[in-house]
Design a protein around this motif. Structure first.
Motif, mmCIF file in Angstrom:
data_model
loop_
_atom_site.group_PDB
_atom_site.id
_atom_site.type_symbol
_atom_site.label_atom_id
_atom_site.label_comp_id
_atom_site.label_asym_id
_atom_site.label_seq_id
_atom_site.Cartn_x
_atom_site.Cartn_y
_atom_site.Cartn_z
ATOM 1 N N MET A 41 0.662 -1.268 -0.323
ATOM 2 C CA MET A 41 -0.109 0.073 -0.010
ATOM 3 C C MET A 41 0.827 1.405 -0.032
ATOM 4 O O MET A 41 0.683 2.206 -0.541
ATOM 5 C CB MET A 41 -0.846 0.017 1.202
ATOM 6 C CG MET A 41 -2.298 -1.127 1.090
ATOM 7 S SD MET A 41 -2.994 -1.082 -0.491
ATOM 8 C CE MET A 41 -3.785 0.259 -0.501
ATOM 9 N N VAL A 42 2.082 1.307 0.557
ATOM 10 C CA VAL A 42 2.932 2.434 0.577
ATOM 11 C C VAL A 42 3.464 2.458 -1.007
ATOM 12 O O VAL A 42 3.257 3.652 -1.167
ATOM 13 C CB VAL A 42 4.164 2.077 1.586
ATOM 14 C CG1 VAL A 42 5.334 3.095 1.351
ATOM 15 C CG2 VAL A 42 3.598 2.237 3.015
ATOM 16 N N ARG A 43 3.656 1.661 -1.566
ATOM 17 C CA ARG A 43 4.149 1.665 -2.789
ATOM 18 C C ARG A 43 2.790 2.216 -3.626
ATOM 19 O O ARG A 43 3.187 3.057 -4.525
ATOM 20 C CB ARG A 43 4.817 0.279 -3.265
ATOM 21 C CG ARG A 43 5.621 0.239 -4.690
ATOM 22 C CD ARG A 43 6.088 -0.895 -4.912
ATOM 23 N NE ARG A 43 5.144 -2.156 -4.654
ATOM 24 C CZ ARG A 43 5.547 -3.385 -3.970
ATOM 25 N NH1 ARG A 43 6.690 -3.418 -3.510
ATOM 26 N NH2 ARG A 43 4.607 -4.313 -3.820
ATOM 27 N N LEU A 44 1.702 1.527 -3.286
ATOM 28 C CA LEU A 44 0.819 1.927 -4.438
ATOM 29 C C LEU A 44 0.355 3.225 -4.193
ATOM 30 O O LEU A 44 0.122 4.071 -5.258
ATOM 31 C CB LEU A 44 -0.794 1.087 -3.889
ATOM 32 C CG LEU A 44 -2.020 1.340 -4.678
ATOM 33 C CD1 LEU A 44 -2.811 0.074 -4.754
ATOM 34 C CD2 LEU A 44 -2.570 2.531 -3.896
ATOM 35 N N MET A 45 0.453 3.916 -2.927
ATOM 36 C CA MET A 45 0.291 5.383 -2.922
ATOM 37 C C MET A 45 0.961 6.170 -3.551
ATOM 38 O O MET A 45 0.843 7.503 -3.638
ATOM 39 C CB MET A 45 -0.015 5.615 -1.113
ATOM 40 C CG MET A 45 -1.207 4.951 -0.598
ATOM 41 S SD MET A 45 -2.718 5.512 -1.180
ATOM 42 C CE MET A 45 -2.907 7.174 -0.754
ATOM 43 N N LYS A 46 2.383 5.831 -3.492
ATOM 44 C CA LYS A 46 3.356 6.604 -4.198
ATOM 45 C C LYS A 46 3.210 6.615 -5.682
ATOM 46 O O LYS A 46 3.162 7.696 -6.092
ATOM 47 C CB LYS A 46 4.800 6.330 -3.747
ATOM 48 C CG LYS A 46 5.141 6.568 -2.339
ATOM 49 C CD LYS A 46 6.715 6.140 -2.204
ATOM 50 C CE LYS A 46 6.978 6.282 -0.729
ATOM 51 N NZ LYS A 46 8.126 5.754 -0.253
ATOM 52 N N GLU A 47 3.011 5.272 -6.097
ATOM 53 C CA GLU A 47 2.697 5.356 -7.597
ATOM 54 C C GLU A 47 1.426 6.151 -7.947
ATOM 55 O O GLU A 47 1.374 6.606 -9.115
ATOM 56 C CB GLU A 47 2.712 3.875 -7.930
ATOM 57 C CG GLU A 47 2.905 3.476 -9.451
ATOM 58 C CD GLU A 47 2.778 2.001 -9.859
ATOM 59 O OE1 GLU A 47 2.429 1.613 -10.667
ATOM 60 O OE2 GLU A 47 3.521 1.272 -8.868
ATOM 61 N N PHE A 48 0.703 6.009 -7.219
ATOM 62 C CA PHE A 48 -0.857 6.570 -7.875
ATOM 63 C C PHE A 48 -1.219 7.779 -7.118
ATOM 64 O O PHE A 48 -2.423 8.170 -7.019
ATOM 65 C CB PHE A 48 -2.002 5.552 -7.696
ATOM 66 C CG PHE A 48 -1.811 4.228 -8.609
ATOM 67 C CD1 PHE A 48 -1.841 4.482 -10.085
ATOM 68 C CD2 PHE A 48 -1.321 3.021 -8.460
ATOM 69 C CE1 PHE A 48 -1.550 3.485 -11.087
ATOM 70 C CE2 PHE A 48 -0.975 2.234 -9.065
ATOM 71 C CZ PHE A 48 -1.135 2.237 -10.350
ATOM 72 N N GLU A 49 -0.062 8.443 -6.731
ATOM 73 C CA GLU A 49 -0.432 9.654 -5.677
ATOM 74 C C GLU A 49 -1.273 10.679 -6.782
ATOM 75 O O GLU A 49 -1.251 10.803 -7.497
ATOM 76 C CB GLU A 49 1.063 10.492 -5.697
ATOM 77 C CG GLU A 49 0.557 11.650 -4.687
ATOM 78 C CD GLU A 49 2.086 12.360 -4.410
ATOM 79 O OE1 GLU A 49 2.089 13.289 -3.863
ATOM 80 O OE2 GLU A 49 3.072 11.644 -4.775
ATOM 81 N N GLY A 50 -2.366 11.129 -5.893
ATOM 82 C CA GLY A 50 -3.417 12.154 -6.419
ATOM 83 C C GLY A 50 -4.598 11.386 -7.029
ATOM 84 O O GLY A 50 -5.412 11.996 -7.436
ATOM 85 N N HIS A 51 -4.315 9.981 -7.114
ATOM 86 C CA HIS A 51 -5.736 9.251 -7.631
ATOM 87 C C HIS A 51 -6.340 8.463 -6.697
ATOM 88 O O HIS A 51 -7.488 7.775 -7.100
ATOM 89 C CB HIS A 51 -5.156 8.368 -8.934
ATOM 90 C CG HIS A 51 -4.300 9.166 -10.142
ATOM 91 N ND1 HIS A 51 -5.223 9.661 -10.925
ATOM 92 C CD2 HIS A 51 -3.207 9.480 -10.388
ATOM 93 C CE1 HIS A 51 -4.325 10.255 -12.067
ATOM 94 N NE2 HIS A 51 -3.160 10.151 -11.359
ATOM 95 N N VAL A 52 -5.611 8.342 -5.635
ATOM 96 C CA VAL A 52 -6.301 7.089 -4.643
ATOM 97 C C VAL A 52 -6.275 7.998 -3.083
ATOM 98 O O VAL A 52 -5.356 8.593 -2.859
ATOM 99 C CB VAL A 52 -5.287 5.990 -4.529
ATOM 100 C CG1 VAL A 52 -5.589 4.969 -3.414
ATOM 101 C CG2 VAL A 52 -5.242 5.542 -5.576
ATOM 102 N N LYS A 53 -7.440 7.584 -2.470
ATOM 103 C CA LYS A 53 -7.460 8.050 -0.976
ATOM 104 C C LYS A 53 -7.564 6.659 -0.387
ATOM 105 O O LYS A 53 -8.491 5.470 -0.935
ATOM 106 C CB LYS A 53 -8.862 8.695 -0.898
ATOM 107 C CG LYS A 53 -10.104 8.229 -1.017
ATOM 108 C CD LYS A 53 -11.120 9.285 -0.805
ATOM 109 C CE LYS A 53 -12.317 9.053 -1.540
ATOM 110 N NZ LYS A 53 -13.305 10.003 -1.545
ATOM 111 N N PHE A 54 -6.819 6.333 0.632
ATOM 112 C CA PHE A 54 -6.611 5.131 1.584
ATOM 113 C C PHE A 54 -7.188 5.320 2.908
ATOM 114 O O PHE A 54 -7.003 6.384 3.482
ATOM 115 C CB PHE A 54 -5.236 4.875 1.387
ATOM 116 C CG PHE A 54 -5.075 3.543 2.173
ATOM 117 C CD1 PHE A 54 -5.483 2.243 1.934
ATOM 118 C CD2 PHE A 54 -4.340 3.416 3.447
ATOM 119 C CE1 PHE A 54 -5.437 1.174 2.699
ATOM 120 C CE2 PHE A 54 -3.741 2.474 4.182
ATOM 121 C CZ PHE A 54 -4.431 1.233 3.782
#
Length: 176
Positions: A41-54
């Motif tokens: 999830m840390v990787r996902l939030m960096k990769e899709f910054e601005g597109h995802v809220k967690f």
């Protein structure tokens, strides 16, 4: 199954609150699979910054994880001092050292007010908050950790599957 209740002002939210993709995880701080999911999830939030809220909701499996409940209280206690996500990350990154005294070590590292932190660990309000997360998980069909919901719908897969789904859905198609 759908998420009950939907994400609201009581939730811990990371990322862009206006993002069109909402991921909710029900997790247990002592669960080894949740620890693996955390790094994804840390990787996902960096990769899709601005597109995802967690959003993270507590689902401590007290019967099998001795320190899951106190860890959830530790994260919620840190939240009162504005450091939920920092404590959340530190607990997962040091899961093998997890116990009650270690939470105080983390509180020191985060420069939390120790007296307030200790008092908040005993808070009926925080117990009720964690119980509300548990209850919402049960009503939403959670029966293990981690469990994910994407845009309010239960997702049948782990964090790596969530990441792959987002890569497929959001990555531009390269021209051949």
């Amino acid at each position: 199954m759908s998420l009950k209740p939907p994400v609201n002002k009581n939730d811990h939210l990371l990322g862009d609150k206006e993002a069109s993709i909402e991921i909710v995880e029900y997790g247990d701080y002592q669960c080894p699979y949740c620890r693996e999911s955390h790094s994804v999830m840390v990787r996902l939030m960096k990769e899709f910054e601005g597109h995802v809220k967690f959003v993270f909701r507590n689902f401590p499996l007290k019967e099998i994880h001795r320190y899951a409940a106190i860890a959830a209280l530790g994260a919620e206690s840190a939240a009162i001092q504005g450091k939920f996500w920092q404590m959340h990350d530190m607990i997962y990154e040091n899961q093998e050292r997890l116990n009650e005294p270690f939470l105080f070590t983390l509180a020191d590292e985060l420069q939390l007010d120790k007296k307030r932190f200790e008092a908040d660990l005993q808070s009926a309000f925080l117990d009720a908050r964690i119980d509300a997360d548990l209850e919402s998980g049960i009503r939403s069909g959670v029966n293990g950790t981690p469990t994910f919901f994407i845009n309010g719908k239960k997702f049948d897969g782990d964090a790596a599957d969530v990441l792959n789904l987002l890569r497929a859905a959001l990555s531009p198609i390269s021209e051949i």
